[in-house]
Design a protein around this motif. Structure first.
Motif, mmCIF file in Angstrom:
data_model
loop_
_atom_site.group_PDB
_atom_site.id
_atom_site.type_symbol
_atom_site.label_atom_id
_atom_site.label_comp_id
_atom_site.label_asym_id
_atom_site.label_seq_id
_atom_site.Cartn_x
_atom_site.Cartn_y
_atom_site.Cartn_z
ATOM 1 N N HIS A 37 -2.357 -1.189 10.768
ATOM 2 C CA HIS A 37 -1.163 -1.195 11.601
ATOM 3 C C HIS A 37 0.093 -1.156 10.731
ATOM 4 N N ARG A 38 0.758 -0.013 10.700
ATOM 5 C CA ARG A 38 1.948 0.217 9.873
ATOM 6 C C ARG A 38 1.621 0.087 8.381
ATOM 7 N N SER A 41 0.764 -4.053 6.347
ATOM 8 C CA SER A 41 2.077 -4.641 6.628
ATOM 9 C C SER A 41 2.092 -6.162 6.532
ATOM 10 N N GLU A 46 6.364 -2.511 5.754
ATOM 11 C CA GLU A 46 5.654 -1.595 6.640
ATOM 12 C C GLU A 46 6.109 -0.152 6.451
ATOM 13 N N HIS A 47 5.199 0.753 6.797
ATOM 14 C CA HIS A 47 5.477 2.192 6.770
ATOM 15 C C HIS A 47 6.020 2.655 5.417
ATOM 16 N N GLY A 51 2.247 0.702 1.021
ATOM 17 C CA GLY A 51 1.549 -0.105 2.016
ATOM 18 C C GLY A 51 0.334 0.598 2.582
ATOM 19 N N TYR A 52 0.459 1.896 2.843
ATOM 20 C CA TYR A 52 -0.691 2.659 3.330
ATOM 21 C C TYR A 52 -1.794 2.696 2.277
ATOM 22 N N HIS A 79 9.093 2.138 12.325
ATOM 23 C CA HIS A 79 8.599 1.573 13.574
ATOM 24 C C HIS A 79 9.523 1.897 14.746
ATOM 25 N N SER A 86 14.744 -2.584 8.961
ATOM 26 C CA SER A 86 13.550 -2.151 8.231
ATOM 27 C C SER A 86 13.895 -1.445 6.919
ATOM 28 N N GLN A 130 10.779 -5.907 4.301
ATOM 29 C CA GLN A 130 9.851 -6.685 5.107
ATOM 30 C C GLN A 130 10.553 -7.076 6.410
ATOM 31 N N ARG A 341 -3.180 -10.167 13.857
ATOM 32 C CA ARG A 341 -2.393 -10.666 12.726
ATOM 33 C C ARG A 341 -2.931 -12.022 12.286
ATOM 34 N N ASP A 370 -2.550 -5.877 10.946
ATOM 35 C CA ASP A 370 -1.640 -5.907 9.803
ATOM 36 C C ASP A 370 -2.377 -6.318 8.527
#
Length: 412
Positions: A37-38, A41, A46-47, A51-52, A79, A86, A130, A341, A370
């Motif tokens: 998820h994102r 994260s 995120e994104h 992170g991926y 997001h 963000s 974050q 989470r 996450d």
């Protein structure tokens, strides 16, 4: 730590590969997916590509880029169209004049920054931050906002590197709003959707078995995409909250898809997971993505089950399946649920892994989390457990029959 995650993921993969197909109550009998998820994260902003990549290292099957669009029409992973929190844009004096107020899906955001007011080149000067309190901020401002093309390239490169298929799970964020942005930019109303389809077809082909899912909380954009692509489509299902008795709280703007609300329609999110609603969704989508309380009923009955002296979501009594998974499978729809989470949002469970395990046993086809490492551990635990739940496989067989007979129908 890195070696531990890699070994854990490899061990889980070996166990799952050896597990009998009928051990799972999923639509197709295969192991459920762990969807990052994102990205990872829970650990990194995120994104971000970083992170991926971390989520993939931890064993994710799919990575999820939420998509919005820049001033020059490039799809990027954020997001929300709102980027004041963000990214570190608020810290950069050269963009102070971009602060403004806009309304998205009926909600007004004051003194904010919006992605469509920045070119890609400008966006690349920003650093991702974050967004959730209590999570590590060590890498704030250090990673760039990635484009969809960059996310695709990462997934493909990691598929080669790891020897396993890494898919992407893009979400079209606020399509109705983005359609207005497209028109204001002098582009076609459906540029947002068309750009996504063109990019995915170029990367993966127009095939149903591509390692791609396209998701949205709106309906009409998915119906439009159903006429443009064979890539799998997923109807997301939201709510405002879950009531004490386990029923869903539907308060605007989380009561219905915004495109429905925008035209004065009455179709609610809850309607979409009714028996009739699921048969409707099956005419244009391949699966549903409901918020998890739609699938497992939990009740706030005043009992302090974890003994910490405070009544929270963790203390809710777990009553079991609502029947949505079973009905979705009967309509040939897979079910991917969200969001798990380790540090928030647990309902009926004090242990995040145990919560994920419960939904996996219930028959979901995938979980968004996450914390990919916890999701992989939960999958491993269920795969090696003696008796999956429910043990009656009639539901699975019914789902497989529906999968063969009820295929997504395209409109002309």
């Amino acid at each position: 730590m890195q070696t531990k995650f890699i070994l854990s993921s490899l061990a889980a993969a070996l166990v799952l590969a050896a597990a009998p197909a009928m051990a799972w109550n999923t639509l197709d009998g295969n192991a459920p997916l762990v969807i990052a998820h994102r990205g990872a994260s829970g650990y990194l902003p995120e994104h971000t590509l970083e992170g991926y990549a971390k989520a993939i290292e931890m064993g994710a099957n799919y990575i999820e880029p939420d998509l919005v669009m820049t001033k020059d029409g490039v799809l990027v992973a954020r997001h929300e169209p709102i980027i004041g929190d963000s990214t570190n844009v608020r810290q950069l004096a050269q963009f102070a004049n971009r602060m403004t107020t806009k309304t998205i899906d009926g909600v007004t955001y004051k003194n904010q920054y919006f992605v469509e007011d920045f070119t890609l080149a400008e966006l690349k000067t920003l650093g991702a931050m974050q967004t959730r309190a209590g999570r590590p901020t060590t890498y704030d401002g250090k990673f760039q906002v990635p484009t969809l093309d960059e996310v695709i390239n990462l997934a493909k490169a990691k598929s080669i590197e790891t020897g396993r298929s890494i898919g992407i799970y893009p979400e079209l964020k606020h399509s109705t709003y983005m359609q207005g942005v497209s028109l204001a930019q002098g582009r076609s109303k459906t540029y947002f959707e068309d750009k996504l389809v063109d990019t995915l077809h170029a990367a993966y082909g127009n095939v149903a078995n591509a390692p791609v899912f396209i998701q949205s909380f709106e309906v009409s954009n998915l119906q439009y995409l159903n006429t443009k692509t064979d890539i799998k489509l997923v109807q997301l299902v939201d709510a405002d909250d879950v009531n004490a008795d386990g029923s869903m709280s539907l308060v605007a703007p989380y009561d219905k898809p915004f495109d429905v609300a925008n035209r004065g329609g009455k179709l609610s999110f809850a309607d979409l997971v009714s028996e009739v609603g699921l048969s409707f969704v099956a005419t244009y989508a391949d699966g549903i993505g409901p918020w998890k309380p739609y699938l497992m009923k939990t009740v706030a009955d005043g009992v302090d089950r974890d003994g910490d002296g405070a009544l929270t979501g963790k203390d809710r009594r777990v009553d079991g399946s609502t029947g949505v998974i079973e009905n979705a499978h009967a309509n040939g729809l897979f079910v991917h649920t969200w969001t798990f989470r380790n540090d928030a949002s647990m309902l009926g469970f004090a242990d995040p892994q145990k919560e994920m395990e419960a939904y996996l046993k219930l028959g979901v086809d995938g979980i968004f989390t996450d914390f990919t490492d916890t999701g992989v551990a939960a999958l491993h635990a269920v795969a090696t457990s003696a008796v999956p739940e429910p043990s009656n496989y009639a539901m699975l067989l019914a789902g497989l029959g529906a999968l063969a007979l009820v295929r997504r129908r395209k409109s002309a």
